[in-house]
Enzyme design. Sequence first.
Site, PDB file in Angstrom:
ATOM      1  N   HIS A   1      -0.750   5.736   7.201  1.00 16.37           N
ATOM      2  CA  HIS A   1      -0.282   5.900   5.827  1.00 16.37           C
ATOM      3  C   HIS A   1       0.091   7.365   5.600  1.00 16.37           C
ATOM      4  O   HIS A   1      -0.579   8.258   6.118  1.00 16.37           O
ATOM      5  CB  HIS A   1      -1.363   5.509   4.819  1.00 16.37           C
ATOM      6  CG  HIS A   1      -1.653   4.047   4.771  1.00 16.37           C
ATOM      7  ND1 HIS A   1      -2.597   3.447   5.573  1.00 16.37           N
ATOM      8  CD2 HIS A   1      -1.119   3.056   4.008  1.00 16.37           C
ATOM      9  CE1 HIS A   1      -2.636   2.156   5.322  1.00 16.37           C
ATOM     10  NE2 HIS A   1      -1.749   1.885   4.372  1.00 16.37           N
TER      11      HIS A   1
ATOM     12  N   SER B   1       0.808  -1.220   0.000  1.00 19.05           N
ATOM     13  CA  SER B   1       0.000   0.000   0.000  1.00 19.05           C
ATOM     14  C   SER B   1       0.840   1.267   0.000  1.00 19.05           C
ATOM     15  O   SER B   1       0.388   2.318  -0.463  1.00 19.05           O
ATOM     16  CB  SER B   1      -0.939   0.012   1.212  1.00 19.05           C
ATOM     17  OG  SER B   1      -0.204  -0.013   2.428  1.00 19.05           O
TER      18      SER B   1
ATOM     19  N   ASP C   1      -5.860   8.208   9.240  1.00 18.88           N
ATOM     20  CA  ASP C   1      -5.713   6.918   9.912  1.00 18.88           C
ATOM     21  C   ASP C   1      -4.428   6.819  10.722  1.00 18.88           C
ATOM     22  O   ASP C   1      -4.245   5.908  11.527  1.00 18.88           O
ATOM     23  CB  ASP C   1      -5.809   5.764   8.913  1.00 18.88           C
ATOM     24  CG  ASP C   1      -4.672   5.724   7.893  1.00 18.88           C
ATOM     25  OD1 ASP C   1      -3.706   6.492   8.013  1.00 18.88           O
ATOM     26  OD2 ASP C   1      -4.762   4.902   6.953  1.00 18.88           O
TER      27      ASP C   1
END
Length: 239
Positions: free
Chosen positions: A212, A60, A209
């Site tokens: 990230h 990711s 979050d």
Amino acid sequence: MAGAALLQAAWLLSACDTRREDDASATNIASAALAQPSPSPSASVPVSGPRRVVLAFGDSLYAGYGLQRGQSLPDAIQARLRGQGIDATVINAGVSGDTTADGRRRLAYTLDRLKTKPDLVMLGLGGNDVLRQVDPAETRANMTAMLDELARRGIPVILTGMMAPPNLGPDFASRFNAIWPDLAATHHAVLDPFILQGVLGNRTLMLPDGVHPNATGVARIADRVAPLVGKGLETLPKD
């Protein structure tokens, strides 16, 4: 535990991966990424020299989780290379949720699907292994297999490393953290020791979050990694 260490642990023990339904869906995502290379940002100087292809193969943190199109790390690195006049296309083959085992399974397929053999591969996996507390010996074996495959094909590598949070214990951390410097040395790969260095723990550089990087955080990482990629490309034969 210090705040930064807690945040690092939270990142590695939560949403570093967005869940895939199965391996087939991951392959579909990778295929879509390969079919649509990163857009070409306008360069500050005219590009020149040989055309170069860089494959960004990871999870990711390469895929651009939570970011708009054109804001991923491969996009940012491509923009910096072209801004320096390097005629480089960085193909985003990041799949959110991939472990090193997932990467090992899809690497050869991904390389075979490319129209052109990449001049260089950025290899960035390992965060999701910590998420699942995979035995570091397995992580090492998977990373070694991928580096062996790239060596067999004659493709140089830049490793973007990963680190384990201290809450998993000193034994796990020491075995896990040693993987990337060891493999960089034995496989003659360029190493960026920790991809989230200077970003993790800084809320202004992270998505809501907290796990990230946001677009600004990605830019910070690209500022550090792009010169490694550029130098790697400059050492390649001109023809």
